[in-house]
Design a protein around this motif. Sequence first.
Motif, PDB file in Angstrom:
ATOM      1  N   HIS A  40     -23.781 -18.607  16.281  1.00  0.00           N
ATOM      2  CA  HIS A  40     -25.294 -18.404  16.056  1.00  0.00           C
ATOM      3  C   HIS A  40     -25.769 -19.076  14.736  1.00  0.00           C
ATOM      4  CE1 HIS A  40     -30.112 -17.693  17.270  1.00  0.00           C
ATOM      5  NE2 HIS A  40     -30.095 -17.324  16.381  1.00  0.00           N
ATOM      6  N   ILE A  41     -24.686 -18.009  14.010  1.00  0.00           N
ATOM      7  CA  ILE A  41     -25.354 -18.336  12.907  1.00  0.00           C
ATOM      8  C   ILE A  41     -24.968 -19.255  11.965  1.00  0.00           C
ATOM      9  CG2 ILE A  41     -25.287 -17.412  10.547  1.00  0.00           C
ATOM     10  CD1 ILE A  41     -24.957 -14.675  11.988  1.00  0.00           C
ATOM     11  N   PHE A  42     -24.518 -20.252  12.689  1.00  0.00           N
ATOM     12  CA  PHE A  42     -23.378 -21.226  11.884  1.00  0.00           C
ATOM     13  C   PHE A  42     -23.215 -22.065  13.019  1.00  0.00           C
ATOM     14  CE2 PHE A  42     -21.159 -17.776   9.219  1.00  0.00           C
ATOM     15  CZ  PHE A  42     -21.368 -18.148   8.496  1.00  0.00           C
ATOM     16  N   HIS A  43     -24.251 -22.639  13.886  1.00  0.00           N
ATOM     17  CA  HIS A  43     -23.970 -23.558  14.733  1.00  0.00           C
ATOM     18  C   HIS A  43     -24.331 -24.538  14.084  1.00  0.00           C
ATOM     19  CE1 HIS A  43     -28.760 -22.840  14.255  1.00  0.00           C
ATOM     20  NE2 HIS A  43     -28.707 -24.201  14.614  1.00  0.00           N
ATOM     21  N   LYS A  44     -24.795 -25.195  13.198  1.00  0.00           N
ATOM     22  CA  LYS A  44     -25.246 -26.217  12.481  1.00  0.00           C
ATOM     23  C   LYS A  44     -24.175 -26.493  11.750  1.00  0.00           C
ATOM     24  CE  LYS A  44     -30.101 -25.737  11.005  1.00  0.00           C
ATOM     25  NZ  LYS A  44     -30.962 -25.559   9.760  1.00  0.00           N
ATOM     26  N   GLU A  45     -23.233 -25.412  11.187  1.00  0.00           N
ATOM     27  CA  GLU A  45     -21.883 -26.276  10.474  1.00  0.00           C
ATOM     28  C   GLU A  45     -20.516 -26.425  12.177  1.00  0.00           C
ATOM     29  OE1 GLU A  45     -23.388 -23.429  10.148  1.00  0.00           O
ATOM     30  OE2 GLU A  45     -23.825 -23.190   7.384  1.00  0.00           O
ATOM     31  N   LEU A  46     -21.328 -25.948  13.012  1.00  0.00           N
ATOM     32  CA  LEU A  46     -20.458 -26.163  13.796  1.00  0.00           C
ATOM     33  C   LEU A  46     -20.494 -27.290  15.000  1.00  0.00           C
ATOM     34  CD1 LEU A  46     -20.042 -22.347  15.918  1.00  0.00           C
ATOM     35  CD2 LEU A  46     -18.522 -24.146  15.306  1.00  0.00           C
ATOM     36  N   ASP A  47     -21.720 -27.757  14.917  1.00  0.00           N
ATOM     37  CA  ASP A  47     -22.162 -29.044  15.261  1.00  0.00           C
ATOM     38  C   ASP A  47     -21.730 -30.908  14.218  1.00  0.00           C
ATOM     39  OD1 ASP A  47     -23.697 -27.983  17.776  1.00  0.00           O
ATOM     40  OD2 ASP A  47     -25.546 -28.004  16.409  1.00  0.00           O
ATOM     41  N   GLN A  48     -21.569 -29.899  12.927  1.00  0.00           N
ATOM     42  CA  GLN A  48     -20.907 -30.715  12.480  1.00  0.00           C
ATOM     43  C   GLN A  48     -19.884 -31.348  12.352  1.00  0.00           C
ATOM     44  OE1 GLN A  48     -22.036 -30.194   7.819  1.00  0.00           O
ATOM     45  NE2 GLN A  48     -19.954 -31.544   7.820  1.00  0.00           N
ATOM     46  N   ILE A  49     -18.456 -30.692  13.090  1.00  0.00           N
ATOM     47  CA  ILE A  49     -17.379 -30.335  12.750  1.00  0.00           C
ATOM     48  C   ILE A  49     -17.352 -30.983  13.900  1.00  0.00           C
ATOM     49  CG2 ILE A  49     -14.778 -28.951  12.957  1.00  0.00           C
ATOM     50  CD1 ILE A  49     -16.629 -29.516  10.240  1.00  0.00           C
ATOM     51  N   ALA A  50     -17.998 -30.084  15.279  1.00  0.00           N
ATOM     52  CA  ALA A  50     -17.890 -30.616  16.510  1.00  0.00           C
ATOM     53  C   ALA A  50     -17.635 -32.942  16.985  1.00  0.00           C
ATOM     54  CB  ALA A  50     -18.746 -30.097  17.873  1.00  0.00           C
ATOM     55  N   ARG A  51     -18.786 -32.730  15.542  1.00  0.00           N
ATOM     56  CA  ARG A  51     -18.785 -34.763  16.030  1.00  0.00           C
ATOM     57  C   ARG A  51     -17.607 -34.659  14.776  1.00  0.00           C
ATOM     58  NH1 ARG A  51     -23.186 -34.043  12.995  1.00  0.00           N
ATOM     59  NH2 ARG A  51     -24.708 -32.100  13.342  1.00  0.00           N
ATOM     60  N   GLU A  52     -17.071 -34.261  13.822  1.00  0.00           N
ATOM     61  CA  GLU A  52     -16.054 -35.075  13.144  1.00  0.00           C
ATOM     62  C   GLU A  52     -14.856 -35.050  14.236  1.00  0.00           C
ATOM     63  OE1 GLU A  52     -15.292 -32.769   9.528  1.00  0.00           O
ATOM     64  OE2 GLU A  52     -17.052 -33.277   9.386  1.00  0.00           O
ATOM     65  N   PHE A  53     -15.327 -33.932  16.161  1.00  0.00           N
ATOM     66  CA  PHE A  53     -13.685 -34.043  15.637  1.00  0.00           C
ATOM     67  C   PHE A  53     -13.960 -35.151  17.531  1.00  0.00           C
ATOM     68  CE2 PHE A  53     -11.571 -31.229  13.083  1.00  0.00           C
ATOM     69  CZ  PHE A  53     -10.189 -30.949  13.605  1.00  0.00           C
ATOM     70  N   ASN A  54     -15.309 -35.793  17.813  1.00  0.00           N
ATOM     71  CA  ASN A  54     -15.710 -36.596  18.934  1.00  0.00           C
ATOM     72  C   ASN A  54     -15.833 -35.394  19.997  1.00  0.00           C
ATOM     73  OD1 ASN A  54     -15.542 -39.089  17.495  1.00  0.00           O
ATOM     74  ND2 ASN A  54     -13.951 -38.978  17.706  1.00  0.00           N
ATOM     75  N   SER A  55     -16.729 -34.449  19.829  1.00  0.00           N
ATOM     76  CA  SER A  55     -16.891 -33.597  20.818  1.00  0.00           C
ATOM     77  C   SER A  55     -18.572 -33.473  20.016  1.00  0.00           C
ATOM     78  CB  SER A  55     -16.084 -31.781  20.975  1.00  0.00           C
ATOM     79  OG  SER A  55     -16.322 -31.634  19.800  1.00  0.00           O
TER      80      SER A  55
END
Length: 75
Positions: A40-55
């Motif tokens: 929850h705290i790092f959801h923006k960072e996780l979203d960004q990295i997920a996009r880098e991995f096409n997910s």
Amino acid sequence: RKPEIEEIIQQSFRMLFKNYISKYPDYQNQNIRIVGSIGHIFHKELDQIAREFNSCIDLVIQKPISKLVEFHINC
């Protein structure tokens, strides 16, 4: 946050995706769901990295107990 800290966070989440999530077959077409306060705290960072991995992360639940209660009430 300091840029050095941001870089550590991003590298850590990249390692998570590289070493674990990307090992699942067809992971790019699966729903990725994150549970807990760190997600929850790092959801923006996780979203960004997920996009880098096409997910895509489609759901982040800070407190899973609320969803469990909701599920059991609606059963």
